[in-house]
Design a protein around this motif. Structure first.
Motif, PDB file in Angstrom:
ATOM      1  N   ASN A 271      20.709 -49.878 -19.030  1.00  0.00           N
ATOM      2  CA  ASN A 271      19.903 -49.847 -20.256  1.00  0.00           C
ATOM      3  C   ASN A 271      19.570 -48.417 -20.654  1.00  0.00           C
ATOM      4  N   CYS A 272      20.299 -47.464 -20.113  1.00  0.00           N
ATOM      5  CA  CYS A 272      19.983 -46.052 -20.298  1.00  0.00           C
ATOM      6  C   CYS A 272      21.105 -45.362 -21.069  1.00  0.00           C
ATOM      7  N   ASP A 273      20.740 -44.678 -22.162  1.00  0.00           N
ATOM      8  CA  ASP A 273      21.719 -43.924 -22.956  1.00  0.00           C
ATOM      9  C   ASP A 273      21.783 -42.463 -22.546  1.00  0.00           C
ATOM     10  N   LEU A 274      20.664 -41.938 -22.062  1.00  0.00           N
ATOM     11  CA  LEU A 274      20.576 -40.520 -21.714  1.00  0.00           C
ATOM     12  C   LEU A 274      19.756 -40.365 -20.447  1.00  0.00           C
ATOM     13  N   PHE A 275      20.298 -39.630 -19.475  1.00  0.00           N
ATOM     14  CA  PHE A 275      19.587 -39.364 -18.219  1.00  0.00           C
ATOM     15  C   PHE A 275      19.456 -37.851 -18.071  1.00  0.00           C
ATOM     16  N   ILE A 276      18.219 -37.373 -17.931  1.00  0.00           N
ATOM     17  CA  ILE A 276      17.962 -35.947 -17.744  1.00  0.00           C
ATOM     18  C   ILE A 276      17.299 -35.758 -16.384  1.00  0.00           C
ATOM     19  N   ALA A 277      17.991 -35.075 -15.490  1.00  0.00           N
ATOM     20  CA  ALA A 277      17.501 -34.879 -14.124  1.00  0.00           C
ATOM     21  C   ALA A 277      16.774 -33.536 -14.044  1.00  0.00           C
ATOM     22  N   ALA A 278      15.494 -33.543 -14.427  1.00  0.00           N
ATOM     23  CA  ALA A 278      14.698 -32.321 -14.414  1.00  0.00           C
ATOM     24  C   ALA A 278      13.899 -32.154 -13.130  1.00  0.00           C
ATOM     25  N   ALA A 279      13.908 -33.148 -12.261  1.00  0.00           N
ATOM     26  CA  ALA A 279      13.135 -33.076 -11.015  1.00  0.00           C
ATOM     27  C   ALA A 279      13.756 -32.060 -10.057  1.00  0.00           C
ATOM     28  N   ALA A 280      12.901 -31.441  -9.253  1.00  0.00           N
ATOM     29  CA  ALA A 280      13.357 -30.562  -8.174  1.00  0.00           C
ATOM     30  C   ALA A 280      13.372 -31.393  -6.894  1.00  0.00           C
ATOM     31  N   VAL A 281      14.502 -32.013  -6.642  1.00  0.00           N
ATOM     32  CA  VAL A 281      14.622 -32.963  -5.536  1.00  0.00           C
ATOM     33  C   VAL A 281      14.918 -32.217  -4.247  1.00  0.00           C
TER      34      VAL A 281
END
Length: 404
Positions: A271-281
């Motif tokens: 259900n996701c069109d855009l994923f932005i991985a801004a986390a500092a994992v």
């Protein structure tokens, strides 16, 4: 649901119901507005409650229904002020002849008329009454008065009426009213898009009181979530531990560890069109977590670390992959490392920044980045993270459009 309704995503619609048989249509109107992504809150006059129950409208809107001017459960008992400030648009549907007369006279003798006096939002009226009442000169004068005050008059329609008469006075159909609501708002660059953003640090437990983490504040990810919501997206923010207030109109999912963040992210896929991985994992976590606090018994202690799952790479390789944007916080060879990350993890964009520079990056209110794609790169000079987030969202939206 038609594309024209995309501009309703994240909009706050206050729907007021007055006494009339057309109140049954407002249930379907509520459903359509919610389906389009709007947040709907409902106010009933006492007469409206005789035609439709608050429980029905609460179930459809997902919010409590408001009926009373002085609500002891509202903040400071001033519910009308809270609702008046909350709304982006106030729609009265159905609007009876009595309500129109009271509103034109500037009365505030119930919750609905009072909040209409108190709000700065646009007010729209959807009349619903017998054809003779609509044609009456006094009603016409009252409607003219409301129009002169800047209120929109939507309808009425013409046709058969519940009393057996035929003529003007029918409330417009729910689909028509939903589309008119949508025309009140500009369509944002991400209207109708489902966006998932990760933000903040992760914590990897060593024992019940200690953990491995980093200096990320979450400010960049939270600013991106707010900017995406402003652009009309339906936003889910998956946040590690961060001492920031949740952005408005954003669904916040709180997690601690990298594995919890990955689990939450995978639930969004499909259900996701855009994923932005801004986390500092955290790249690594302890191989085992002590059940009790580790005592300081030795001069040295060795902790075995194992690699954490790569969240953004997992998302980018998913069969239902969204447009995937990663971040690269580097201290040297920033563009070189960012381009390597882009290719290695098969990302659409990488937003690279030099965290070794003073005044930007972790814990700072400002940042400067370079947006790296397969065919070019674009530098964005130092600015506030809120301004930068808006710029990035617009840039990403331009790249996203050809993929939809």
């Amino acid at each position: 649901m038609t594309q024209v309704l995309d501009s309703l995503t994240n909009k706050r619609i206050l729907l007021g119901l007055t006494g009339g048989i057309a109140a049954y249509k407002s249930a379907e109107l509520t459903r359509q507005l919610k389906t389009a992504g709007a947040d709907v809150r409902i106010v009933l006059t006492p007469a409206a409650a005789e035609f439709i129950t608050p429980l029905t409208l609460q179930a459809l809107s997902g919010n409590p229904v408001h009926q009373y001017l002085l609500d002891p459960e509202a903040e400071a008992g001033m519910g009308h002020i809270e609702l008046a400030k909350w709304a982006d648009l106030v729609l009265i549907a159905p609007a009876s002849a009595d309500f129109i007369a009271r509103l034109a006279a500037g009365m505030g003798n119930d919750l609905l008329t009072t909040l209409c006096l108190a709000t700065d939002a646009q007010i729209a009226i959807a009349p619903a009454m017998n054809q003779a009442m609509w044609r009456d000169q006094r009603t016409a004068d009252n409607v003219d008065a409301l129009e002169k005050l800047g209120m929109e008059i939507w309808g009425p329609g013409v046709g058969d009426q519940a009393c057996g008469d035929s003529g003007p006075g029918r409330m417009l159909e729910p689909q028509q009213l939903a589309e008119l609501c949508a025309t009140e708002f500009e369509q944002g660059t991400l209207s109708g898009q489902q966006v998932c953003i990760t933000a903040g640090p992760t914590r990897e437990a060593i024992d019940p009181v200690r953990y491995i983490s980093n200096h990320s504040s979450g400010k960049m990810g939270y600013a991106l979530a707010e900017a995406a919501a402003e652009a009309g997206a339906k936003v889910t923010l998956i946040s590690g531990p961060a001492s920031l207030a949740p952005p408005p109109r954003v669904e916040l999912v709180r997690v601690d560890s990298a594995q919890e963040m990955l689990d939450a992210a995978e639930k969004q896929l499909g259900n996701c069109d855009l994923f932005i991985a801004a986390a500092a994992v955290a790249d690594y976590r302890p191989a085992s977590v002590a059940e009790q606090k580790i005592k300081k018994n030795n001069e040295q202690m060795t902790i075995e670390l194992v690699k954490n799952p790569d969240i953004v790479a997992t998302v980018a390789s998913h069969p239902q992959r969204p447009f995937t944007v990663g971040f690269a916080a580097e201290t040297e060879k920033v563009i070189e490392h960012a381009r390597g990350k882009l290719e290695r993890k098969k990302l659409d964009l990488v937003i690279a920044n030099d965290v070794a520079q003073p005044g930007i990056g972790f814990n700072s209110d400002e940042n400067a980045v370079t947006v790296v794609s397969a065919d070019d790169q674009q530098r964005i000079d130092q600015t506030s993270k809120h301004k930068l987030a808006r710029t990035l969202v617009e840039l990403i939206a331009q790249r996203l459009k050809p993929n939809n």
